[in-house]
Scaffold this active site. Structure first.
Site, PDB file in Angstrom:
ATOM      1  N   PRO A 321      91.429 -68.490  11.277  1.00  0.00           N
ATOM      2  CA  PRO A 321      90.400 -68.339  10.248  1.00  0.00           C
ATOM      3  C   PRO A 321      90.989 -67.860   8.922  1.00  0.00           C
ATOM      4  CG  PRO A 321      90.385 -66.442  11.713  1.00  0.00           C
ATOM      5  CD  PRO A 321      91.402 -67.403  12.269  1.00  0.00           C
ATOM      6  N   GLY A 322      90.610 -68.485   7.833  1.00  0.00           N
ATOM      7  CA  GLY A 322      91.008 -68.015   6.505  1.00  0.00           C
ATOM      8  C   GLY A 322      89.751 -67.553   5.791  1.00  0.00           C
ATOM      9  N   TYR A 364      84.438 -79.613  -4.840  1.00  0.00           N
ATOM     10  CA  TYR A 364      83.771 -79.961  -3.576  1.00  0.00           C
ATOM     11  C   TYR A 364      82.254 -79.945  -3.681  1.00  0.00           C
ATOM     12  CZ  TYR A 364      88.240 -78.018  -1.794  1.00  0.00           C
ATOM     13  OH  TYR A 364      89.551 -77.695  -1.551  1.00  0.00           O
ATOM     14  N   CYS A 391      86.652 -76.622 -21.662  1.00  0.00           N
ATOM     15  CA  CYS A 391      86.253 -77.789 -22.441  1.00  0.00           C
ATOM     16  C   CYS A 391      86.010 -78.970 -21.535  1.00  0.00           C
ATOM     17  CB  CYS A 391      87.329 -78.105 -23.469  1.00  0.00           C
ATOM     18  SG  CYS A 391      87.578 -76.728 -24.562  1.00  0.00           S
ATOM     19  N   TYR A 421      89.841 -69.250  -1.472  1.00  0.00           N
ATOM     20  CA  TYR A 421      90.018 -70.484  -2.248  1.00  0.00           C
ATOM     21  C   TYR A 421      89.501 -70.382  -3.685  1.00  0.00           C
ATOM     22  CZ  TYR A 421      90.904 -71.958   2.491  1.00  0.00           C
ATOM     23  OH  TYR A 421      91.405 -72.022   3.763  1.00  0.00           O
TER      24      TYR A 421
HETATM   25  C1  LIG Z   1      93.108 -74.505   5.814  1.00  0.00           C
HETATM   26  C2  LIG Z   1      93.550 -74.292   7.189  1.00  0.00           C
HETATM   27  C3  LIG Z   1      93.046 -73.239   7.941  1.00  0.00           C
HETATM   28  C4  LIG Z   1      92.010 -72.283   7.424  1.00  0.00           C
HETATM   29  O1  LIG Z   1      90.804 -72.884   7.098  1.00  0.00           O
HETATM   30  P1  LIG Z   1      89.538 -71.970   6.756  1.00  0.00           P
HETATM   31  O2  LIG Z   1      88.477 -72.949   6.407  1.00  0.00           O
HETATM   32  O3  LIG Z   1      89.907 -71.108   5.602  1.00  0.00           O
HETATM   33  O4  LIG Z   1      89.241 -71.170   7.973  1.00  0.00           O
HETATM   34  C5  LIG Z   1      93.533 -73.051   9.214  1.00  0.00           C
HETATM   35  N1  LIG Z   1      94.472 -73.865   9.740  1.00  0.00           N
HETATM   36  C6  LIG Z   1      94.987 -74.894   9.043  1.00  0.00           C
HETATM   37  C7  LIG Z   1      96.012 -75.741   9.661  1.00  0.00           C
HETATM   38  C8  LIG Z   1      94.546 -75.154   7.752  1.00  0.00           C
HETATM   39  O5  LIG Z   1      95.052 -76.168   7.067  1.00  0.00           O
END
Ligand SMILES: *Cc1c(COP(=O)(O)O)cnc(C)c1O
Length: 463
Positions: A321-322, A364, A391, A421
């Site tokens: 998770p990010g 997006y 601009c 992000y």
């Molecule tokens: C971008 C990415 C993530 C994280 O995605 P999230 O939407 O931020 O949770 C995890 N694994 C891989 C391989 C990614 O490219």
């Protein structure tokens, strides 16, 4: 076109009338806890506070625009993910969402591992003391120099993304006299967006090696035959901002099927599978994300069931998770500069940042919320579009939202859920100075990434 036919789900622009927006909240001063970080509240004067500090003080000390990151919320989310998955699974924070040395130290202290996908991210991780064995290295086109550094540092795993890379990493590892632990990234034919997913036979995208046509099985064959590689598992990442677990279910089933084929052909049971990241967060009150423990249980149930059916030992699961960790922990604070009511349309509210600090709306069509945070107001709701100072007419931060009609230049407004992000994708468009990231915790605020200066711009421009 029917709503259900759209792979990206019913909330996408092409299945809803242009200018679709939800009705205004009953109380514009209310702060929906789903979209704001945990310590955010309003003080007795009606000003928003985070970590006990009011936004007016933050704006005075750090300026606007700026990202304010709720450190105790970040740490709590790390712990929630680690606890939910327990000692028999691994949680890797996806550094691309937002990475700094302070963040690396928090991850290390809270027991998480870290995904990097470039030399720059790897450097940041190692510099801040993340043990190399807790780092995974990703990317569809890692350079030879990047692979060398990762192997030399001793990263815990490299996720192989192509046939060329299998050979490259094997060669480099052999030259260094090591066996590099690797996973193979496979594309399982699942495309997940927001509230829906579609399962396809093939995937038309740059990442990974397709399960279809025996491609992934061939990659496994080659990886197993090379001395420089220790193949520990298979990796699958199906998308981002996902709410529907059904996509993970199909993905897990297909990955487990591959593990069974590998066992049948090679007599080895690979010990790990990685199901990637992509778990959704609430950007607006319409979003309903799942809690980490629900996600952990769902994933573990799916994998256990599929492995039982295939008579395989259940592999160790990892997730990445990010957004789900850092996304909800920060908001961007802006000062209102100009206000233009367009009769019969909407009111344009211009702030002192824009697409240089949040490109996601332009890129997006992402949805965000916004609130007046320097004070409360009892004025009527007015339909606004929050735009930046760049601009470009696509320079939109929040496409449609409601703010009180007495909004005035000088007011502070904040956009929540900008931890992921936003700073990591920030640009210098129009020679904008990228905003600072300020960590706030228990009444203290400190800069963890400083604001860019005009000297920084001129330093890169060598004349
Ligand atoms: C971008 C990415 C993530 C994280 O995605 P999230 O939407 O931020 O949770 C995890 N694994 C891989 C391989 C990614 O490219």
């Amino acid at each position: 076109m029917s709503r259900s036919a759209h792979p990206a789900g019913p909330r996408h622009a092409d299945v809803l009338p242009e200018g679709h927006y939800s009705a205004p909240a009953a109380d514009l001063n209310a702060l929906d806890e789903k979209v704001w970080s945990r310590t955010v509240t309003r003080d007795a004067d009606g000003a928003l506070t985070v970590g006990g500090i009011a936004v007016a003080r933050l704006a005075e000390e750090f300026g606007t625009p700026a990202y304010f990151l709720d450190e105790s919320d970040f740490r709590a989310r790390c712990r929630a993910w680690a606890d939910a998955f327990g000692p028999d699974a691994d949680v890797f924070y996806a550094g691309k969402a937002f990475l700094s040395r302070a963040v690396v130290r928090w991850l290390k202290e809270e027991g998480l591992n870290l995904d990097v996908c470039s030399g720059g991210e790897l450097t940041t991780a190692l510099d801040a003391g993340m043990p190399a064995e807790r780092i995974a290295f990703h990317g569809n086109n890692k350079t030879v120099a990047e692979i060398e550094r990762a192997v030399e540092a001793g990263v815990g795993r490299i996720v192989l993304d192509s046939f060329q890379e299998i050979v490259r990493v094997a060669h480099i590892a052999q030259r260094h006299g090591v066996r590099q632990r690797v996973q193979i990234r496979v594309t399982v034919g699942v495309e997940a967006h927001t509230h829906e997913f579609i399962a396809t036979a093939h995937e038309d995208q740059k990442f990974g090696i397709a399960l279809a046509d025996g491609q992934a099985a061939e990659a496994v064959r080659r990886a197993l035959s090379l001395d420089g590689l220790e193949l520990i598992g298979v990796h699958s990442h199906i998308g981002s901002q996902i709410f529907d677990m059904a996509g993970f279910e199909v993905s897990a089933r297909r990955v487990v099927q591959l593990l069974a084929e590998i066992r049948d052909e090679h007599g080895v049971e690979l010990p790990e599978i990685d199901l990637g990241g992509g778990l959704g967060i609430a950007y607006t009150s319409d979003d309903d994300p799942r809690e980490p423990h629900e996600i952990a249980k769902a994933l573990s149930d799916i994998v256990t069931r599929e492995c039982e059916a295939a008579k395989l030992r259940t592999p160790r699961i990892s997730v990445e998770p990010g957004r789900a960790i850092v996304g909800p922990t920060a908001f961007t604070l802006y000062e209102v500069g100009t206000i233009k009511p367009l009769e019969g349309l909407r009111t344009y509210v211009s702030v002192d940042g824009g697409m240089s600090d949040n490109i996601r709306t332009a890129l997006y069509d992402a949805e965000y919320s916004v609130a007046l945070v320097s004070r409360t107001s009892d004025a009527e709701p007015m339909l606004v579009r929050v735009v930046g100072k760049h601009c470009e007419s696509g320079d939109i931060v929040v496409k449609d939202a409601f703010l009180p009609a007495d909004l005035a230049p000088g007011d502070l407004i904040a956009v929540p859920a900008t931890g992921a992000y936003c700073r990591s994708m920030a640009s210098n468009y129009n020679h904008a100075l990228r905003p600072p990231v300020v960590a706030v915790r228990d009444g203290e605020a400190r800069v963890i990434v400083r604001r860019e200066t005009e000297e920084d711009l001129l330093r890169l421009d060598v004349g």
